[in-house]
Scaffold this motif. Structure first.
Motif, mmCIF file in Angstrom:
data_model
loop_
_atom_site.group_PDB
_atom_site.id
_atom_site.type_symbol
_atom_site.label_atom_id
_atom_site.label_comp_id
_atom_site.label_asym_id
_atom_site.label_seq_id
_atom_site.Cartn_x
_atom_site.Cartn_y
_atom_site.Cartn_z
ATOM 1 N N GLU A 139 0.843 -1.187 0.000
ATOM 2 C CA GLU A 139 0.000 0.000 0.000
ATOM 3 C C GLU A 139 0.879 1.238 0.000
ATOM 4 N N TYR A 140 0.281 2.353 -0.360
ATOM 5 C CA TYR A 140 0.993 3.616 -0.359
ATOM 6 C C TYR A 140 0.837 4.271 1.006
ATOM 7 N N CYS A 141 1.965 4.568 1.637
ATOM 8 C CA CYS A 141 1.960 5.149 2.981
ATOM 9 C C CYS A 141 3.167 6.073 3.147
ATOM 10 N N CYS A 142 3.102 6.881 4.189
ATOM 11 C CA CYS A 142 4.250 7.688 4.588
ATOM 12 C C CYS A 142 5.125 6.898 5.549
ATOM 13 N N VAL A 143 6.413 7.041 5.352
ATOM 14 C CA VAL A 143 7.416 6.375 6.176
ATOM 15 C C VAL A 143 8.343 7.438 6.736
ATOM 16 N N GLY A 144 8.810 7.232 7.960
ATOM 17 C CA GLY A 144 9.748 8.175 8.562
ATOM 18 C C GLY A 144 10.898 7.465 9.258
ATOM 19 N N ILE A 145 12.007 8.172 9.361
ATOM 20 C CA ILE A 145 13.165 7.699 10.128
ATOM 21 C C ILE A 145 13.678 8.861 10.971
ATOM 22 N N VAL A 146 13.893 8.609 12.255
ATOM 23 C CA VAL A 146 14.583 9.567 13.115
ATOM 24 C C VAL A 146 15.898 8.918 13.529
ATOM 25 N N ASP A 147 16.986 9.643 13.304
ATOM 26 C CA ASP A 147 18.318 9.063 13.424
ATOM 27 C C ASP A 147 19.200 9.955 14.292
ATOM 28 N N MET A 148 19.891 9.355 15.236
ATOM 29 C CA MET A 148 20.823 10.091 16.088
ATOM 30 C C MET A 148 21.992 10.641 15.265
ATOM 31 N N VAL A 149 22.519 11.767 15.708
ATOM 32 C CA VAL A 149 23.689 12.367 15.064
ATOM 33 C C VAL A 149 24.930 12.044 15.892
ATOM 34 N N ASN A 150 25.931 11.482 15.231
ATOM 35 C CA ASN A 150 27.253 11.259 15.835
ATOM 36 C C ASN A 150 27.214 10.333 17.051
ATOM 37 N N SER A 151 26.245 9.433 17.088
ATOM 38 C CA SER A 151 26.121 8.583 18.275
ATOM 39 C C SER A 151 27.289 7.608 18.426
ATOM 40 N N THR A 152 27.873 7.200 17.310
ATOM 41 C CA THR A 152 28.983 6.240 17.388
ATOM 42 C C THR A 152 30.143 6.815 18.176
ATOM 43 N N ASN A 153 30.519 8.049 17.874
ATOM 44 C CA ASN A 153 31.620 8.698 18.589
ATOM 45 C C ASN A 153 31.256 8.983 20.041
ATOM 46 N N ILE A 154 29.999 9.372 20.256
ATOM 47 C CA ILE A 154 29.562 9.712 21.615
ATOM 48 C C ILE A 154 29.569 8.473 22.503
ATOM 49 N N ALA A 198 31.133 5.733 22.138
ATOM 50 C CA ALA A 198 32.454 5.096 22.273
ATOM 51 C C ALA A 198 33.151 5.532 23.557
ATOM 52 N N ARG A 199 32.752 6.680 24.094
ATOM 53 C CA ARG A 199 33.383 7.221 25.304
ATOM 54 C C ARG A 199 32.587 6.909 26.573
ATOM 55 N N LEU A 200 31.502 6.128 26.430
ATOM 56 C CA LEU A 200 30.632 5.850 27.572
ATOM 57 C C LEU A 200 30.753 4.398 28.015
ATOM 58 N N PRO A 201 30.571 4.144 29.318
ATOM 59 C CA PRO A 201 30.516 2.745 29.769
ATOM 60 C C PRO A 201 29.256 2.062 29.247
ATOM 61 N N HIS A 202 29.266 0.737 29.223
ATOM 62 C CA HIS A 202 28.190 -0.036 28.617
ATOM 63 C C HIS A 202 26.815 0.323 29.187
ATOM 64 N N THR A 203 26.716 0.438 30.496
ATOM 65 C CA THR A 203 25.405 0.741 31.109
ATOM 66 C C THR A 203 24.886 2.096 30.669
ATOM 67 N N LYS A 204 25.782 3.046 30.512
ATOM 68 C CA LYS A 204 25.385 4.384 30.066
ATOM 69 C C LYS A 204 24.949 4.377 28.600
ATOM 70 N N VAL A 205 25.611 3.558 27.803
ATOM 71 C CA VAL A 205 25.234 3.424 26.391
ATOM 72 C C VAL A 205 23.803 2.907 26.280
ATOM 73 N N CYS A 206 23.489 1.896 27.068
ATOM 74 C CA CYS A 206 22.133 1.331 27.050
ATOM 75 C C CYS A 206 21.099 2.379 27.433
ATOM 76 N N THR A 207 21.394 3.164 28.460
ATOM 77 C CA THR A 207 20.468 4.218 28.893
ATOM 78 C C THR A 207 20.319 5.282 27.822
ATOM 79 N N TYR A 208 21.430 5.640 27.197
ATOM 80 C CA TYR A 208 21.436 6.672 26.148
ATOM 81 C C TYR A 208 20.496 6.289 25.002
ATOM 82 N N TYR A 209 20.650 5.071 24.490
ATOM 83 C CA TYR A 209 19.789 4.608 23.397
ATOM 84 C C TYR A 209 18.351 4.407 23.864
ATOM 85 N N SER A 210 18.200 3.917 25.074
ATOM 86 C CA SER A 210 16.853 3.641 25.595
ATOM 87 C C SER A 210 16.025 4.912 25.698
#
Length: 200
Positions: free
Chosen positions: A17-32, A34-46
């Protein structure tokens, strides 16, 4: 053996069917992250993904899946091409995401996390539905998904861009202004205009 396994994991319903699709994407999250501990990374994305999922649901959209640090979603009501309100919801949803950045970043601050920036892209076109054993949600495929992926990086941080097919449905919305920022090649469409969106 392999063919049977593939068929069991992904099953196309034959529905399109014809529909609208959207994407919301973080900016520079890989670099950000990379400097965080694992638990903080999970919270950040969550915080980001859960907040954005609530927004899209509030505007009648369905979250499809997380793609790394981005969320893919679509608006079922835009399958009615005459439903002007449903198409406006696509823009309103994007603006709500942008306007809520300070609130999201307050949550980041409370959790001792860095500020967050993101880009939003949306388009309209034919999507195909599929069921997956790995998700309770329908998966979607098709040109508007590919376009959203391709044009997302054309948006400045904390702004929204849309493809020409969606623009044709929303260009008369009085609350918004549109500016063609560039064109790109998308599949069979030789030059496909891309527009930035601003609320007046």
């Amino acid at each position: 053996m392999l063919r049977n396994t593939v068929n069991e994991i992904i099953s196309f319903s034959g529905i399109s069917e014809y529909c609208c699709v959207g994407i919301v994407d973080m900016v520079n999250s890989t670099n950000i992250t990379a400097r965080l501990p694992h638990t903080k990374v999970c919270t950040y994305y969550s915080i980001f993904l859960n907040t954005m999922s609530k927004f899209v649901k509030g505007f009648g959209a369905l979250p499809v899946k997380n793609i790394g640090d981005s969320l893919l979603y679509y608006f079922p009501k835009t399958s009615d091409s005459d439903n002007r309100h449903a198409f406006k919801d696509v823009l309103d949803c994007g603006m709500m995401m942008i306007d809520s950045r300070n609130v999201i970043n307050e949550k980041m601050y409370e959790n001792e996390l860095p500020d967050l920036d993101y880009r939003i892209s949306a388009d309209y076109g034919c999507i195909m539905m599929a069921d997956s054993m790995t998700s309770v949600n329908k998966d979607v495929f098709g040109s508007p998904v590919n376009v959203c992926n391709k044009i997302n990086s054309m948006a400045l941080p904390n702004t929204m861009v849309i493809g020409s097919d969606l623009y044709q449905h929303v260009k008369n919305e009085q609350e918004y202004s549109f500016k063609e920022i560039r064109s790109c090649t998308v599949g069979y469409k030789h030059m496909y205009p891309i527009y930035s969106v601003q609320q007046i």
